[in-house]
Enzyme design. Structure first.
Site, mmCIF file in Angstrom:
data_model
loop_
_atom_site.group_PDB
_atom_site.id
_atom_site.type_symbol
_atom_site.label_atom_id
_atom_site.label_comp_id
_atom_site.label_asym_id
_atom_site.label_seq_id
_atom_site.Cartn_x
_atom_site.Cartn_y
_atom_site.Cartn_z
ATOM 1 N N ARG A 1 0.844 -1.188 0.000
ATOM 2 C CA ARG A 1 0.000 0.000 0.000
ATOM 3 C C ARG A 1 0.884 1.245 0.000
ATOM 4 N NH1 ARG A 1 -3.417 -2.793 -1.612
ATOM 5 N NH2 ARG A 1 -5.441 -3.308 -0.706
ATOM 6 N N HIS B 1 -0.796 0.085 -9.891
ATOM 7 C CA HIS B 1 -1.457 -0.870 -8.967
ATOM 8 C C HIS B 1 -1.941 -2.101 -9.749
ATOM 9 C CE1 HIS B 1 -3.746 -1.234 -4.937
ATOM 10 N NE2 HIS B 1 -3.592 -2.439 -5.474
HETATM 11 P P1 NDP Z 1 -1.666 -11.704 4.614
HETATM 12 O O1 NDP Z 1 -2.648 -11.151 5.593
HETATM 13 O O2 NDP Z 1 -1.841 -13.093 4.149
HETATM 14 O O3 NDP Z 1 -0.187 -11.584 5.217
HETATM 15 C C1 NDP Z 1 0.247 -10.468 5.920
HETATM 16 C C2 NDP Z 1 1.651 -10.729 6.451
HETATM 17 O O4 NDP Z 1 2.124 -9.528 7.066
HETATM 18 C C3 NDP Z 1 1.687 -11.806 7.538
HETATM 19 O O5 NDP Z 1 2.860 -12.569 7.413
HETATM 20 C C4 NDP Z 1 1.723 -10.993 8.830
HETATM 21 O O6 NDP Z 1 2.375 -11.630 9.926
HETATM 22 C C5 NDP Z 1 2.573 -9.815 8.396
HETATM 23 N N1 NDP Z 1 2.341 -8.654 9.281
HETATM 24 C C6 NDP Z 1 1.169 -8.009 9.542
HETATM 25 N N2 NDP Z 1 1.380 -7.012 10.414
HETATM 26 C C7 NDP Z 1 2.694 -7.039 10.722
HETATM 27 C C8 NDP Z 1 3.507 -6.274 11.588
HETATM 28 N N3 NDP Z 1 3.008 -5.269 12.310
HETATM 29 N N4 NDP Z 1 4.821 -6.580 11.661
HETATM 30 C C9 NDP Z 1 5.337 -7.599 10.938
HETATM 31 N N5 NDP Z 1 4.615 -8.377 10.101
HETATM 32 C C10 NDP Z 1 3.307 -8.085 9.993
HETATM 33 O O7 NDP Z 1 -1.669 -10.703 3.387
HETATM 34 P P2 NDP Z 1 -1.361 -11.021 1.839
HETATM 35 O O8 NDP Z 1 -0.019 -11.650 1.753
HETATM 36 O O9 NDP Z 1 -2.491 -11.697 1.199
HETATM 37 O O10 NDP Z 1 -1.341 -9.533 1.243
HETATM 38 C C11 NDP Z 1 -0.467 -8.537 1.737
HETATM 39 C C12 NDP Z 1 -0.889 -7.155 1.229
HETATM 40 O O11 NDP Z 1 -0.580 -7.034 -0.150
HETATM 41 C C13 NDP Z 1 -2.383 -6.847 1.288
HETATM 42 O O12 NDP Z 1 -2.776 -6.462 2.599
HETATM 43 C C14 NDP Z 1 -2.522 -5.724 0.293
HETATM 44 O O13 NDP Z 1 -2.324 -4.483 0.944
HETATM 45 C C15 NDP Z 1 -1.373 -5.968 -0.685
HETATM 46 N N6 NDP Z 1 -1.849 -6.350 -2.018
HETATM 47 C C16 NDP Z 1 -1.480 -5.582 -3.087
HETATM 48 C C17 NDP Z 1 -1.880 -5.930 -4.354
HETATM 49 C C18 NDP Z 1 -1.436 -5.139 -5.541
HETATM 50 O O14 NDP Z 1 -1.916 -5.378 -6.646
HETATM 51 N N7 NDP Z 1 -0.499 -4.222 -5.390
HETATM 52 C C19 NDP Z 1 -2.735 -7.098 -4.600
HETATM 53 C C20 NDP Z 1 -3.032 -7.837 -3.417
HETATM 54 C C21 NDP Z 1 -2.611 -7.462 -2.175
HETATM 55 P P3 NDP Z 1 1.777 -12.988 10.563
HETATM 56 O O15 NDP Z 1 2.047 -14.045 9.522
HETATM 57 O O16 NDP Z 1 2.561 -13.179 11.783
HETATM 58 O O17 NDP Z 1 0.305 -12.746 10.778
HETATM 59 C C1 OXD Z 2 -5.754 -6.110 -3.093
HETATM 60 C C2 OXD Z 2 -5.311 -5.162 -4.085
HETATM 61 O O1 OXD Z 2 -5.650 -5.807 -1.906
HETATM 62 O O2 OXD Z 2 -5.683 -5.328 -5.257
HETATM 63 O O3 OXD Z 2 -6.202 -7.204 -3.473
HETATM 64 O O4 OXD Z 2 -4.554 -4.238 -3.789
#
Ligand code: NDP
Ligand code: OXD
Length: 306
Positions: A221, A269
């Protein structure tokens, strides 16, 4: 069963047709003010009015992985928030990140510039061992990306909130390990969710901890990154460049310094797009599971924020 669809900036018709085909027993509507109460909703950035009217919803199915925009709204009491659980996104994210990392590591941008000038020139091969890559977030997308980078023999570090084990990846967990994680990496890939804990996490202080000549790939993000801090570190030479897919304001405003910066690659994006058919199949399967009272994957914890 009534399912209503309320997705900003998304053509409704193909989604409605797909949901009707997958769940022929359901009534599927495109939400508008006054739509009768539904049990389930398929949403992306819905207006607050939608949630205020649909107070009886059992579940909100977000057609993306990130739920930061949804969690800013006042949700109906007790509603389950369900994110897309991969649905074809992780392979796209792995492609995008590997492409960005390899493009930088192999200096393909430099070669492109040389070729444009008609120059046949070689650069000294870089050592992979000098390019450890750190992946922030080892969730559905981050873990897939970390594994994909390992396939190219990069040293890979991962950072998550709770401890993780990913074969071949040096896993760090928690805020206490954040500085040492950053100091281990020259390339940093951000795949964290946007939460109060992660807002502005890519700033002058944290990016300065990367090895000199750091490179950032931000695919999570825009609000994770303090734009001016990145620009200052690029100017100082501590950072070598960045590939940015997400921005504080989207579309990236005309005239923003990122557009034309020679060390920044911008994409709109698009690193991991929502794939409609995969998403509909996943959501339909989860609606049926919930109706049967079975557990489902991809439930969001609103307190944790992801
Ligand atoms: P998940 O919820 O599956 O994974 C999030 C990861 O971040 C987990 O490993 C979690 O730790 C870790 N995390 C969360 N908070 C913290 C913190 N404070 N400190 C350290 N680690 C932290 O998310 P996804 O992998 O599915 O997606 C990640 C992000 O990618 C989405 O939230 C979205 O914003 C972005 N995205 C962007 C897209 C694009 O097109 N640019 C498309 C899709 C998603 P733990 O494993 O311990 O819970
Ligand atoms: C998502 C994105 O969060 O598209 O899936 O950014």
């Amino acid at each position: 069963m009534h399912i209503t669809f309320c997705c900003t900036d998304t053509k409704a018709e193909p989604w409605l047709a797909g949901l009707r085909a997958a769940l022929p027993q359901a009534t599927v509507t495109a939400w508008q003010a006054g739509t009768p109460p539904a049990e389930h909703a398929v949403v992306w950035a819905p207006p607050q009015q939608f949630l205020d009217e649909q107070r009886g919803l059992k579940a909100l199915f977000n057609i993306g992985a990130g739920v930061d925009a949804l969690l800013k709204l006042k949700l109906p009491p007790g509603v389950k928030v369900v994110r897309l659980d991969d649905a074809g996104m992780s392979v796209q994210m792995a492609e995008y990140v590997c492409h960005a990392v390899i493009r930088h590591f192999r200096e393909f941008d430099g070669y492109e510039a040389d070729v444009a000038e008609g120059k046949w020139s070689y650069r000294k091969p870089r050592l992979r061992a000098d390019y450890p890559v750190g992946v922030m977030g080892l969730g559905v997308l981050g873990e897939r990306v970390a594994r994909a980078l390992r396939q190219f023999d990069f040293p890979v570090h991962g950072w998550s909130r709770t401890p993780k084990a990913v074969e071949g990846v040096v896993c760090h967990a928690g805020i206490d390990r954040f500085d040492s994680f950053l100091a281990s990496c020259r390339v940093l890939v951000n795949l964290l969710p946007l939460t109060p804990d992660t807002l502005d996490i890519l700033n002058r202080k944290t990016l300065a901890r990367l090895l000199p000549g750091g490179y950032l790939v931000n695919v999570a993000r825009g609000a994770h990154l303090v734009d001016d801090d990145l620009l200052a570190l690029l100017d100082s030479g501590h950072m070598a460049g960045a590939t940015l897919d997400v921005f504080r304001t989207e579309p990236l405003p005309a005239g923003h310094a990122f557009w034309k910066h020679p060390k920044i690659t911008v994409t709109p994006h698009t690193s991991a797009r929502t794939l409609r058919d995969e998403s509909i199949a996943q959501i339909a399967g989860k609606i049926l599971a919930l109706e049967r009272g079975d557990p489902i994957a991809g439930l969001v914890d609103p307190v944790r924020g992801y």
